[in-house]
Design an enzyme around this catalytic site. Structure first.
Site, PDB file in Angstrom:
ATOM      1  N   SER A  14       0.861  -1.182   0.000  1.00 17.73           N
ATOM      2  CA  SER A  14       0.000   0.000   0.000  1.00 17.73           C
ATOM      3  C   SER A  14       0.893   1.226   0.000  1.00 17.73           C
ATOM      4  CB  SER A  14      -0.897   0.024   1.237  1.00 17.73           C
ATOM      5  OG  SER A  14      -1.396   1.338   1.444  1.00 17.73           O
ATOM      6  N   HIS A  39      -0.992  -1.722  -4.114  1.00 17.43           N
ATOM      7  CA  HIS A  39      -2.317  -1.401  -3.585  1.00 17.43           C
ATOM      8  C   HIS A  39      -2.450   0.113  -3.535  1.00 17.43           C
ATOM      9  CE1 HIS A  39      -5.753  -2.289  -0.745  1.00 17.43           C
ATOM     10  NE2 HIS A  39      -5.432  -1.101  -0.271  1.00 17.43           N
ATOM     11  N   ASP A  41      -4.704   3.305  -2.593  1.00 16.93           N
ATOM     12  CA  ASP A  41      -5.839   3.720  -1.760  1.00 16.93           C
ATOM     13  C   ASP A  41      -6.441   5.021  -2.264  1.00 16.93           C
ATOM     14  OD1 ASP A  41      -3.908   2.349   0.770  1.00 16.93           O
ATOM     15  OD2 ASP A  41      -5.957   1.672   0.335  1.00 16.93           O
ATOM     16  N   MET A  43      -9.336   7.749  -1.941  1.00 18.04           N
ATOM     17  CA  MET A  43     -10.282   8.265  -0.947  1.00 18.04           C
ATOM     18  C   MET A  43     -10.875   9.584  -1.448  1.00 18.04           C
ATOM     19  SD  MET A  43      -8.071   7.451   2.475  1.00 18.04           S
ATOM     20  CE  MET A  43      -7.275   5.868   2.707  1.00 18.04           C
ATOM     21  N   HIS A  72      -8.057   0.398  -4.539  1.00 15.31           N
ATOM     22  CA  HIS A  72      -9.002   0.227  -3.419  1.00 15.31           C
ATOM     23  C   HIS A  72      -9.814   1.519  -3.313  1.00 15.31           C
ATOM     24  CE1 HIS A  72      -9.484  -0.175   1.255  1.00 15.31           C
ATOM     25  NE2 HIS A  72     -10.621  -0.262   0.624  1.00 15.31           N
ATOM     26  N   MET A  74     -12.227   3.779  -1.782  1.00 14.69           N
ATOM     27  CA  MET A  74     -12.977   4.190  -0.590  1.00 14.69           C
ATOM     28  C   MET A  74     -13.740   5.464  -0.965  1.00 14.69           C
ATOM     29  SD  MET A  74      -9.914   3.285   2.027  1.00 14.69           S
ATOM     30  CE  MET A  74      -8.753   3.248   0.652  1.00 14.69           C
ATOM     31  N   MET A 143     -11.295  -5.305   5.779  1.00 15.99           N
ATOM     32  CA  MET A 143     -10.577  -4.238   6.449  1.00 15.99           C
ATOM     33  C   MET A 143     -10.307  -4.625   7.906  1.00 15.99           C
ATOM     34  SD  MET A 143     -10.105  -1.868   4.188  1.00 15.99           S
ATOM     35  CE  MET A 143      -9.343  -0.736   5.329  1.00 15.99           C
ATOM     36  N   ASP A 181      -6.470  -5.853   5.010  1.00 15.48           N
ATOM     37  CA  ASP A 181      -5.951  -4.505   4.796  1.00 15.48           C
ATOM     38  C   ASP A 181      -6.072  -3.646   6.047  1.00 15.48           C
ATOM     39  OD1 ASP A 181      -6.882  -1.765   2.516  1.00 15.48           O
ATOM     40  OD2 ASP A 181      -5.014  -2.214   3.574  1.00 15.48           O
TER      41      ASP A 181
HETATM   42  C1  DX5 Z   1      -6.540   2.350   4.990  1.00 17.56           C
HETATM   43  C2  DX5 Z   1      -6.038   1.744   3.706  1.00 17.56           C
HETATM   44  C3  DX5 Z   1      -4.889   0.775   3.899  1.00 17.56           C
HETATM   45  C4  DX5 Z   1      -3.670   1.387   4.565  1.00 17.56           C
HETATM   46  C5  DX5 Z   1      -2.692   0.308   4.955  1.00 17.56           C
HETATM   47  O1  DX5 Z   1      -7.765   2.965   4.799  1.00 17.56           O
HETATM   48  O2  DX5 Z   1      -7.081   1.086   3.025  1.00 17.56           O
HETATM   49  O3  DX5 Z   1      -4.537   0.198   2.648  1.00 17.56           O
HETATM   50  O4  DX5 Z   1      -3.054   2.283   3.732  1.00 17.56           O
HETATM   51  O5  DX5 Z   1      -1.618   0.896   5.645  1.00 17.56           O
HETATM   52  P1  DX5 Z   1      -1.076   0.272   7.007  1.00 17.56           P
HETATM   53  O6  DX5 Z   1      -0.451  -1.053   6.620  1.00 17.56           O
HETATM   54  O7  DX5 Z   1      -0.068   1.271   7.464  1.00 17.56           O
HETATM   55  O8  DX5 Z   1      -2.219   0.108   7.929  1.00 17.56           O
HETATM   56 ZN    ZN Z   2      -6.394  -0.103   1.270  1.00 18.04          ZN
END
Ligand code: DX5
Ligand code: ZN
Length: 237
Positions: A14, A39, A41, A43, A72, A74, A143, A181
Site C-alpha cells: 500500500s 495497492h 488507496d 479516498m 481500493h 474508498m 478491512m 488490509d
Molecule cells: C486504509 C487503507 C490501507 C492502509 C494500509 O484505509 O485502506 O490500505 O493504507 O496501511 P497500514 O499497513 O499502514 O495500515
Molecule cells: Zn487499502
C-alpha cells in the site's frame, strides 16, 4: 494451494505511507523488494474523511512496474468511476459494500471493463452481507482498520469474521483470494494469514524502512507462512 493446505502469502504494497513526492520511485522500490502487487488507496473525502488520489495518479504510476495494480476505492459512488480506473491501468478494482451504489451493478460494470472485481468490507460490517456476492467477485477485501489512514493498529477482533468468510469460500469450492488490509505488520501478518487471508496489504510496516526492501518483504512473507504453519500444527490431532 500449499501442501499444508494453506494458500501462499501474496504481499501487496500500500503506497499510502510512501513518500508521495517520489511515488513512482516508491512503487519501483516495492517492486524491486519482491512484493506481488501494488495497492492504491483512493479516498474521496466523503466515504472517508481523507482525500488521496484519483485515476490520473494511477495512470501516472502505471509505467513504473508490470505488477498487478489493485485500486481500493474508498469512495461513495464507485459505479461512475469504474471506467476511469480501468482505463488508468487498474487490474483489480475493489469498492466498498457500504458505498451508495448497488454492489451487483458495480461488479458487473468492473467485469464489463475487463477487470477483476474486489469487494471491501469495513470492520463492523458482518460477513453475512458479503455472502450474496462471493460467487461473482475476484477478490474479497477485509478491512482490519477503519478506512481512511495508514499506520493504524490492527483490529484482531476482525479475525473470526475473516476465518468464517474463508471457510464459506472453501465450502463453496471457490478459489477466492481474500485480502487483509490495515495494520498488517511482522507482528500481525501471521495471524491474518492463518485466519485465511492470502493477499496481505501492508503500508507503514513496509515504507517505514528506507532503501532496499527485499529483507523486509522476505521477513513479512516468512512471518505469514510461520503463522499459518503454527495454526496448522496446533489443529493437528
Ligand atoms: C486504509 C487503507 C490501507 C492502509 C494500509 O484505509 O485502506 O490500505 O493504507 O496501511 P497500514 O499497513 O499502514 O495500515
Ligand atoms: Zn487499502
Amino acid at each position: 494451494m500449499g501442501a499444508d493446505g494453506t494458500r501462499p502469502p501474496h504481499i501487496s504494497a500500500s503506497v499510502l505511507n510512501a513518500d508521495f513526492g517520489r511515488l513512482g520511485d516508491e512503487v519501483r522500490r516495492a517492486a524491486d523488494g519482491g512484493v506481488d502487487s501494488i495497492h492504491l488507496d483512493v479516498m474521496d473525502g466523503h466515504f472517508v474523511a481523507n482525500i488521496t488520489m484519483g485515476p490520473v495518479v494511477v495512470e501516472a504510476l502505471r509505467p513504473h512496474t508490470g505488477l498487478p495494480y489493485h485500486s481500493h476505492l474508498m469512495i461513495s459512488r464507485p459505479l461512475g468511476y469504474v471506467g476511469a480506473f480501468a482505463d488508468a491501468g487498474s487490474d483489480v478494482i475493489a469498492f466498498h459494500l457500504e458505498a451508495d451504489d448497488d454492489p451487483a451493478a458495480v461488479i458487473e460494470e468492473i467485469h464489463r471493463a475487463g477487470r477483476g472485481a474486489g469487494l471491501a468490507l469495513n470492520p463492523e460490517t458482518p460477513a453475512e452481507r458479503a455472502l450474496p456476492y462471493l460467487d461473482s467477485i475476484d477478490l474479497l477485501l477485509v478491512m482490519t482498520v477503519n478506512p481512511g489512514w495508514g499506520g493504524q493498529a490492527f483490529m484482531s477482533e476482525v479475525l473470526p469474521k475473516l476465518a468464517a468468510l474463508r471457510a464459506e469460500a472453501d465450502r463453496r469450492g471457490l478459489d477466492l483470494p481474500i485480502a487483509v488490509d490495515g495494520g498488517v505488520s511482522l507482528e500481525t501478518i501471521g495471524a491474518a494469514h492463518a485466519a485465511g487471508g492470502d493477499v496481505l496489504v501492508t503500508g507503514s510496516a513496509l515504507y517505514s524502512h528506507p532503501g532496499d526492501l527485499r529483507s523486509t518483504v522476505g521477513g513479512l512473507r516468512d512471518a505469514a507462512r510461520a503463522g499459518a504453519v503454527a495454526t496448522t500444527e496446533r489443529s493437528r490431532p
